[in-house]
Motif scaffolding. Structure first.
Motif, PDB file in Angstrom:
ATOM      1  N   GLY A  63      -0.184  -7.566  -7.590  1.00  9.92           N
ATOM      2  CA  GLY A  63       0.498  -6.749  -8.578  1.00  9.92           C
ATOM      3  C   GLY A  63       0.390  -5.269  -8.248  1.00  9.92           C
ATOM      4  N   LEU A  64      -0.785  -4.854  -7.793  1.00  6.44           N
ATOM      5  CA  LEU A  64      -0.997  -3.459  -7.403  1.00  6.44           C
ATOM      6  C   LEU A  64      -0.125  -3.093  -6.206  1.00  6.44           C
ATOM      7  CD1 LEU A  64      -4.900  -3.277  -7.668  1.00  6.44           C
ATOM      8  CD2 LEU A  64      -3.234  -2.343  -9.287  1.00  6.44           C
ATOM      9  N   LEU A  65       0.011  -4.044  -5.275  1.00  3.18           N
ATOM     10  CA  LEU A  65       0.811  -3.804  -4.078  1.00  3.18           C
ATOM     11  C   LEU A  65       2.298  -3.740  -4.426  1.00  3.18           C
ATOM     12  CD1 LEU A  65       0.684  -3.395  -1.029  1.00  3.18           C
ATOM     13  CD2 LEU A  65       0.797  -5.878  -0.741  1.00  3.18           C
ATOM     14  N   PHE A  66       2.746  -4.645  -5.281  1.00  2.00           N
ATOM     15  CA  PHE A  66       4.144  -4.649  -5.694  1.00  2.00           C
ATOM     16  C   PHE A  66       4.519  -3.352  -6.398  1.00  2.00           C
ATOM     17  CE2 PHE A  66       3.943  -9.543  -6.023  1.00  2.00           C
ATOM     18  CZ  PHE A  66       4.332  -9.667  -4.700  1.00  2.00           C
ATOM     19  N   GLU A  67       3.558  -2.786  -7.160  1.00  2.36           N
ATOM     20  CA  GLU A  67       3.816  -1.567  -7.924  1.00  2.36           C
ATOM     21  C   GLU A  67       3.498  -0.303  -7.136  1.00  2.36           C
ATOM     22  OE1 GLU A  67       1.496  -2.013 -11.458  1.00  2.36           O
ATOM     23  OE2 GLU A  67       2.496  -3.874 -12.052  1.00  2.36           O
ATOM     24  N   ASP A  68       3.197  -0.476  -5.843  1.00  2.00           N
ATOM     25  CA  ASP A  68       2.902   0.654  -4.949  1.00  2.00           C
ATOM     26  C   ASP A  68       1.690   1.478  -5.405  1.00  2.00           C
ATOM     27  OD1 ASP A  68       5.078   0.154  -3.183  1.00  2.00           O
ATOM     28  OD2 ASP A  68       6.434   1.038  -4.643  1.00  2.00           O
ATOM     29  N   LYS A  69       0.728   0.810  -6.041  1.00  2.00           N
ATOM     30  CA  LYS A  69      -0.492   1.498  -6.471  1.00  2.00           C
ATOM     31  C   LYS A  69      -1.563   1.459  -5.383  1.00  2.00           C
ATOM     32  CE  LYS A  69       0.195   0.771 -11.418  1.00  2.00           C
ATOM     33  NZ  LYS A  69      -0.348   0.199 -12.684  1.00  2.00           N
ATOM     34  N   ILE A  70      -1.344   0.649  -4.351  1.00  2.00           N
ATOM     35  CA  ILE A  70      -2.212   0.601  -3.168  1.00  2.00           C
ATOM     36  C   ILE A  70      -1.324   0.578  -1.935  1.00  2.00           C
ATOM     37  CG2 ILE A  70      -4.136  -0.589  -4.311  1.00  2.00           C
ATOM     38  CD1 ILE A  70      -3.093  -3.193  -3.035  1.00  2.00           C
ATOM     39  N   ASP A  71      -1.921   0.931  -0.792  1.00  2.00           N
ATOM     40  CA  ASP A  71      -1.161   0.921   0.463  1.00  2.00           C
ATOM     41  C   ASP A  71      -1.233  -0.425   1.174  1.00  2.00           C
ATOM     42  OD1 ASP A  71      -0.345   3.798   0.642  1.00  2.00           O
ATOM     43  OD2 ASP A  71      -2.510   4.069   0.519  1.00  2.00           O
ATOM     44  N   ALA A  72      -2.362  -1.117   0.993  1.00  4.45           N
ATOM     45  CA  ALA A  72      -2.521  -2.396   1.679  1.00  4.45           C
ATOM     46  C   ALA A  72      -3.579  -3.242   0.984  1.00  4.45           C
ATOM     47  CB  ALA A  72      -2.909  -2.175   3.141  1.00  4.45           C
ATOM     48  N   LYS A 116       3.402  -3.075   2.453  1.00 10.57           N
ATOM     49  CA  LYS A 116       4.853  -2.902   2.384  1.00 10.57           C
ATOM     50  C   LYS A 116       5.301  -1.837   3.385  1.00 10.57           C
ATOM     51  CE  LYS A 116       6.684  -2.758  -1.788  1.00 10.57           C
ATOM     52  NZ  LYS A 116       6.881  -2.353  -3.209  1.00 10.57           N
ATOM     53  N   THR A 117       4.329  -1.325   4.138  1.00  7.84           N
ATOM     54  CA  THR A 117       4.612  -0.257   5.093  1.00  7.84           C
ATOM     55  C   THR A 117       4.526  -0.780   6.522  1.00  7.84           C
ATOM     56  OG1 THR A 117       3.608   1.311   3.546  1.00  7.84           O
ATOM     57  CG2 THR A 117       4.008   2.083   5.800  1.00  7.84           C
ATOM     58  N   GLN A 118       5.628  -0.787   7.222  1.00 10.96           N
ATOM     59  CA  GLN A 118       5.685  -1.351   8.561  1.00 10.96           C
ATOM     60  C   GLN A 118       4.714  -0.663   9.517  1.00 10.96           C
ATOM     61  OE1 GLN A 118       7.687  -4.104   9.259  1.00 10.96           O
ATOM     62  NE2 GLN A 118       6.399  -4.179  11.082  1.00 10.96           N
ATOM     63  N   THR A 119       4.550   0.655   9.392  1.00  8.32           N
ATOM     64  CA  THR A 119       3.646   1.383  10.305  1.00  8.32           C
ATOM     65  C   THR A 119       2.206   0.948  10.122  1.00  8.32           C
ATOM     66  OG1 THR A 119       3.545   3.188   8.685  1.00  8.32           O
ATOM     67  CG2 THR A 119       5.115   3.411  10.498  1.00  8.32           C
ATOM     68  N   ILE A 120       1.822   0.634   8.884  1.00 10.64           N
ATOM     69  CA  ILE A 120       0.457   0.156   8.627  1.00 10.64           C
ATOM     70  C   ILE A 120       0.281  -1.238   9.206  1.00 10.64           C
ATOM     71  CG2 ILE A 120      -1.174  -0.532   6.826  1.00 10.64           C
ATOM     72  CD1 ILE A 120      -0.132   1.690   5.091  1.00 10.64           C
ATOM     73  N   ALA A 121       1.309  -2.061   9.085  1.00 11.91           N
ATOM     74  CA  ALA A 121       1.228  -3.441   9.575  1.00 11.91           C
ATOM     75  C   ALA A 121       1.003  -3.511  11.082  1.00 11.91           C
ATOM     76  CB  ALA A 121       2.501  -4.196   9.201  1.00 11.91           C
ATOM     77  N   THR A 122       1.409  -2.492  11.799  1.00 11.73           N
ATOM     78  CA  THR A 122       1.262  -2.515  13.258  1.00 11.73           C
ATOM     79  C   THR A 122      -0.129  -2.066  13.713  1.00 11.73           C
ATOM     80  OG1 THR A 122       2.152  -0.265  13.436  1.00 11.73           O
ATOM     81  CG2 THR A 122       3.714  -2.085  13.624  1.00 11.73           C
ATOM     82  N   LEU A 123      -0.964  -1.588  12.795  1.00 14.03           N
ATOM     83  CA  LEU A 123      -2.312  -1.152  13.176  1.00 14.03           C
ATOM     84  C   LEU A 123      -3.120  -2.333  13.671  1.00 14.03           C
ATOM     85  CD1 LEU A 123      -3.147   1.266  10.197  1.00 14.03           C
ATOM     86  CD2 LEU A 123      -2.298   1.860  12.479  1.00 14.03           C
TER      87      LEU A 123
END
Length: 266
Positions: free
Chosen positions: A180-189, A128-135
């Motif tokens: 589910g973990l990603l939707f709840e922001d419990k993980i970064d990716a 959900k983090t654009q900066t991570i997606a660009t890695l």
């Protein structure tokens, strides 16, 4: 046109030979005597395989399995289970083969035979983090500040362990659990097969999901079976004909280039 007709006719002949020559006591004999091909699959790896609202298994894996069953002259039965239980189920003869987005690794190949690849995949990243997606490389995630999820007992788990050992790894039984973990922001990716990441980002755009911009690895997917010479030979030949006739490409386009089936998912 002649080439396609020849390949189709050859496939029919091969299926006839297959039915009449399976040795007693072999996996082939078991399938034919039962009149049913039992395929191990998760049903949770779209667009390779997925489950509809009415409980049907669909996707590229499912279509290939159905084509195999038709050529064998038997019915198809999908045995759904978590990814980590697929290989144990194959070894215990609970399924005849695995067709579930399984990468043909050298480690797995020491224990089971693989037919393929029927599709070339690779690791992808869902976040959900654009900066991570660009890695552009998983090594960039090798930091204790990152929490990464991967499917338990998958090559995604191994990939994270090798390329980002300092990151906190969370293993999930299914992609639904990981999402589910990603939707709840419990993980970064979430690290998963690239087609799944791209598909899921498209499906859940309104929830802010984005997929990494490039594949992070090379992942050839294959059909896993136990040692049975005739079965392996038949599957190898049939998959070559499915590919050579252009039908395998058409099956892939149905699931990777057409999104109309998404509305049917549970």
């Amino acid at each position: 046109m002649r080439r396609v007709l020849f390949i189709t006719a050859l496939a029919a002949v091969l299926a006839l030979v297959f039915v009449t020559s399976a040795p007693a006591g072999s996996i082939l004999d078991r399938i034919l005597q039962r009149g049913e091909l039992v395929v191990g699959i998760t049903g949770t790896q779209p667009p390779l395989n997925a489950t509809t609202k009415d409980g049907k298994i669909i996707g590229l894996d499912a279509d290939i399995a159905k084509e195999i069953a038709i050529r064998m002259g038997v019915k198809i039965h999908f045995e759904t289970m978590p990814f980590a239980k697929l290989l144990p189920a194959l070894h215990a003869d609970k399924v005849d083969m695995i067709l579930s987005g399984m990468t043909m690794t050298s480690e797995r190949n020491l224990k089971v035979a693989f037919i393929g690849p029927y599709y070339i995949s690779g690791k992808g990243m869902l976040t959900k983090t654009q900066t991570i997606a660009t890695l552009q490389a998983a090594e960039s995630l090798n930091d204790p500040q990152f929490k990464l999820a991967a499917l338990k007992a998958s090559t995604s788990q191994s990939f994270v362990e090798k390329t980002a050992p300092q990151a906190k790894l969370v293993t999930a039984k299914s992609y639904d659990e990981a999402l589910g973990l990603l939707f709840e922001d419990k993980i970064d990716a979430l690290i998963a097969d690239y087609p799944f990441c791209a598909f899921t980002a498209f499906r859940y755009q309104e929830k802010g999901l984005v997929a990494g911009q490039s594949r992070l690895s090379f992942e050839p997917l294959g059909i896993a079976v136990k040692e049975d010479t005739l079965l392996i030979n038949w599957l190898n030949n049939y998959m070559k004909m499915l590919d050579g006739s252009g039908q395998l490409q058409k099956l892939g386009e149905r699931w990777f280039k057409n999104s109309s089936w998404i509305k049917d998912l549970r």
